[in-house]
Design an enzyme around this catalytic site. Structure first.
Site, PDB file in Angstrom:
ATOM      1  N   CYS A 257      35.171   4.670 -21.727  1.00  0.00           N
ATOM      2  CA  CYS A 257      35.411   4.592 -23.177  1.00  0.00           C
ATOM      3  C   CYS A 257      35.756   3.143 -23.489  1.00  0.00           C
ATOM      4  O   CYS A 257      36.865   2.814 -23.897  1.00  0.00           O
ATOM      5  CB  CYS A 257      36.546   5.522 -23.594  1.00  0.00           C
ATOM      6  N   ALA A 258      34.804   2.248 -23.304  1.00  0.00           N
ATOM      7  CA  ALA A 258      35.086   0.820 -23.155  1.00  0.00           C
ATOM      8  C   ALA A 258      35.330   0.061 -24.450  1.00  0.00           C
ATOM      9  O   ALA A 258      36.123  -0.873 -24.473  1.00  0.00           O
ATOM     10  CB  ALA A 258      33.937   0.156 -22.393  1.00  0.00           C
ATOM     11  N   ALA A 259      34.622   0.396 -25.508  1.00  0.00           N
ATOM     12  CA  ALA A 259      34.718  -0.412 -26.735  1.00  0.00           C
ATOM     13  C   ALA A 259      36.141  -0.382 -27.301  1.00  0.00           C
ATOM     14  O   ALA A 259      36.801   0.659 -27.221  1.00  0.00           O
ATOM     15  CB  ALA A 259      33.722   0.124 -27.765  1.00  0.00           C
ATOM     16  N   PRO A 260      36.618  -1.518 -27.829  1.00  0.00           N
ATOM     17  CA  PRO A 260      35.914  -2.785 -28.080  1.00  0.00           C
ATOM     18  C   PRO A 260      35.915  -3.765 -26.913  1.00  0.00           C
ATOM     19  O   PRO A 260      35.444  -4.882 -27.057  1.00  0.00           O
ATOM     20  CB  PRO A 260      36.688  -3.356 -29.266  1.00  0.00           C
ATOM     21  N   GLY A 261      36.484  -3.385 -25.759  1.00  0.00           N
ATOM     22  CA  GLY A 261      36.275  -4.185 -24.561  1.00  0.00           C
ATOM     23  C   GLY A 261      37.448  -4.982 -24.034  1.00  0.00           C
ATOM     24  O   GLY A 261      37.287  -5.734 -23.068  1.00  0.00           O
ATOM     25  N   GLY A 262      38.622  -4.844 -24.627  1.00  0.00           N
ATOM     26  CA  GLY A 262      39.768  -5.619 -24.163  1.00  0.00           C
ATOM     27  C   GLY A 262      40.132  -5.340 -22.718  1.00  0.00           C
ATOM     28  O   GLY A 262      40.359  -6.260 -21.921  1.00  0.00           O
ATOM     29  N   ASP A 308      27.676   9.508 -23.690  1.00  0.00           N
ATOM     30  CA  ASP A 308      28.684  10.468 -24.112  1.00  0.00           C
ATOM     31  C   ASP A 308      29.569  10.781 -22.903  1.00  0.00           C
ATOM     32  O   ASP A 308      29.120  11.381 -21.927  1.00  0.00           O
ATOM     33  CB  ASP A 308      28.005  11.740 -24.618  1.00  0.00           C
ATOM     34  N   ASP A 326      40.125   5.385 -20.726  1.00  0.00           N
ATOM     35  CA  ASP A 326      41.031   5.016 -21.816  1.00  0.00           C
ATOM     36  C   ASP A 326      40.623   5.872 -23.004  1.00  0.00           C
ATOM     37  O   ASP A 326      39.816   5.470 -23.842  1.00  0.00           O
ATOM     38  CB  ASP A 326      40.917   3.525 -22.121  1.00  0.00           C
ATOM     39  N   CYS A 379      46.799   5.289 -26.059  1.00  0.00           N
ATOM     40  CA  CYS A 379      47.746   4.496 -26.846  1.00  0.00           C
ATOM     41  C   CYS A 379      48.485   5.399 -27.820  1.00  0.00           C
ATOM     42  O   CYS A 379      48.624   5.080 -29.006  1.00  0.00           O
ATOM     43  CB  CYS A 379      47.041   3.349 -27.578  1.00  0.00           C
TER      44      CYS A 379
END
Length: 431
Positions: A257-262, A308, A326, A379
């Site tokens: 679930c990578a975006a936005p990539g931080g 997905d 994440d 988060c």
């Protein structure tokens, strides 16, 4: 018309009318309008968002037909005016009123008289307004005092003492530090500190993560240091996720679930740009931001793809050294950065989040090699999305065991609220 207040108004209207994210809308409006005091604009925007329910309670005392009778333009202007009068001591009261009237004349001309009358009445009577009695309805009292949807307070009261809940509510209304992660592919810490200080920024070391620096000063993201990829804005709680994943040189890592990539780029930096990270997200357009950040930071070991995360990619089963989940969540840990989260309505979609999180975690666990690492993070401050999801996963997947569990809280750790659980897959023993 004051360009600072105009910029704040247009930002708040986008958040209210278009459900825009406050941080994205604010940065965009500042870039377009070029206000003389971006710090004032940020203080006003975030102040109004943080205190919206409290401000509306005050307005109810002076608007004849109630706040519900107001349309977004005049309501936004009134909230801005009340906030300046009640919370911004550096703003002269005459300026708070007159500039609000000027905004009304420009954006809702027929309501300029209403805005003037309400603000002047509040100005003369603000010391007399009291919140409802705490003893009569504690949830309502806390909701209006700290400006949170009641269901969030009720949720936290299930798990924490009332004193702890109140400190958590207060922490969510405080301004978070600007924390950056140095990019050790391009710079060492002492050199970055010197470069920042030579440009007038105040710098202190982060207490939780070795790559973290707290920076004070304006227009940090407009600096050449940012453009050249020497650092990335990131809270220490997010940095800790990459640290606990413990990526090694040459690893194959999946960030599902990578975006936005931080976190993706933090992992890549720790791998010294070696190995490979497969960064996926269900929306391709979000992955464009990951690619953009990687280019800015000089990272080349990230491969992005649309996928997905609730589905298993059979071609990747048991191939990854480490997998990061994440997970999408309710976001209750990042309220101090995105105060609009405080006003989310509790919906069926939110109730279904733990089921979705478990589905993503279960599918993603199949990618972990024997002896590999699986990290689940969110988060949010909600055990239903955190501890209970992990417990359900471990109950159904006996080949994994928990290594470490971390819960970070803004009122305890001075970070965003974050949950991190590190799990290991058992080694397969040969006969």
């Amino acid at each position: 018309m004051d360009i600072n207040r105009k910029t704040a108004y247009l930002t708040l209207l986008d958040v209210e009318s278009k459900k825009a994210y406050s941080n994205i809308a604010l940065n965009h409006k500042i870039h377009v309008n070029r206000p003389g005091s971006p710090a004032f604009v940020r203080q006003l925007v975030y102040g109004v968002l943080e205190r919206k329910m409290t401000l509306d309670y005050y307005l109810e005392q002076f608007v004849k037909d109630g706040v519900g009778s107001l349309k977004n333009p005049e309501l936004t202007i009134l909230r801005m005016g009340i906030y300046q009068l009640g919370y911004m001591g550096s703003v002269p009261e005459y300026a708070a009123v007159s500039e609000s009237v000027n905004l009304a004349k420009r954006y809702c001309k027929s309501k300029a008289g209403l805005v003037n009358g309400v603000l002047r009445e509040y100005q003369s009577r603000k010391g007399q307004i009291k919140l409802p009695e705490r003893e009569e309805d504690e949830v309502r009292y806390l909701s209006l005092k700290y400006s949170y949807a009641p269901w969030i307070i009720e949720l936290w009261m299930k798990y924490y003492s009332i004193e702890f809940v109140e400190s958590l509510l207060q922490a969510g209304n405080e301004k978070p530090p600007m924390t950056i992660r140095m990019n050790w592919l391009k710079v060492v810490k002492e050199d970055l500190v010197h470069a920042l200080e030579s440009r007038g920024f105040e710098v202190s070391r982060g207490k939780l993560c070795q790559d973290a620096l707290n920076v004070r000063g304006s227009e940090l993201l407009e600096s050449d240091l940012y453009a050249h990829g020497l650092f990335t804005p990131q809270d220490q709680s997010s940095m800790l996720v990459a640290e606990k994943l413990n990526p090694k040189h040459g690893d194959l890592i999946m960030d599902v679930c990578a975006a936005p990539g931080g976190k993706t780029t933090a992992i890549a930096e720790r791998m010294n740009n070696t190995g490979k990270i497969i960064a996926s997200d269900i929306y391709r357009r979000k992955l464009d931001q990951v690619d953009k950040e990687a280019r800015r930071l000089g990272i080349t070991n990230i491969e992005t793809r649309s996928w997905d995360a609730t589905r298993v990619d059979s071609s990747m089963v048991s191939k990854a050294d480490k997998v990061l989940v994440d997970a999408p969540c309710s976001g209750l840990g990042v309220i101090r950065r995105k105060p609009e989260i405080k006003y989310k309505e509790k919906s069926d979609e939110m109730d279904l989040l733990p089921k979705k999180q478990l589905a993503i975690l279960s599918a993603s666990s199949s990618y972990v090699k024997p002896g590999g690492t699986l990290v689940y993070s969110t988060c949010t401050i909600n055990p239903d999305e955190n501890e209970k999801v992990v417990a359900e996963f471990l109950k159904k997947n006996s080949s994994f065991h928990r290594v470490e569990r971390i819960l970070l809280l803004p009122n305890v750790n001075d970070t965003d609220g974050f949950f991190i659980c590190v799990m290991k897959r058992d080694e397969i023993l040969e006969d």
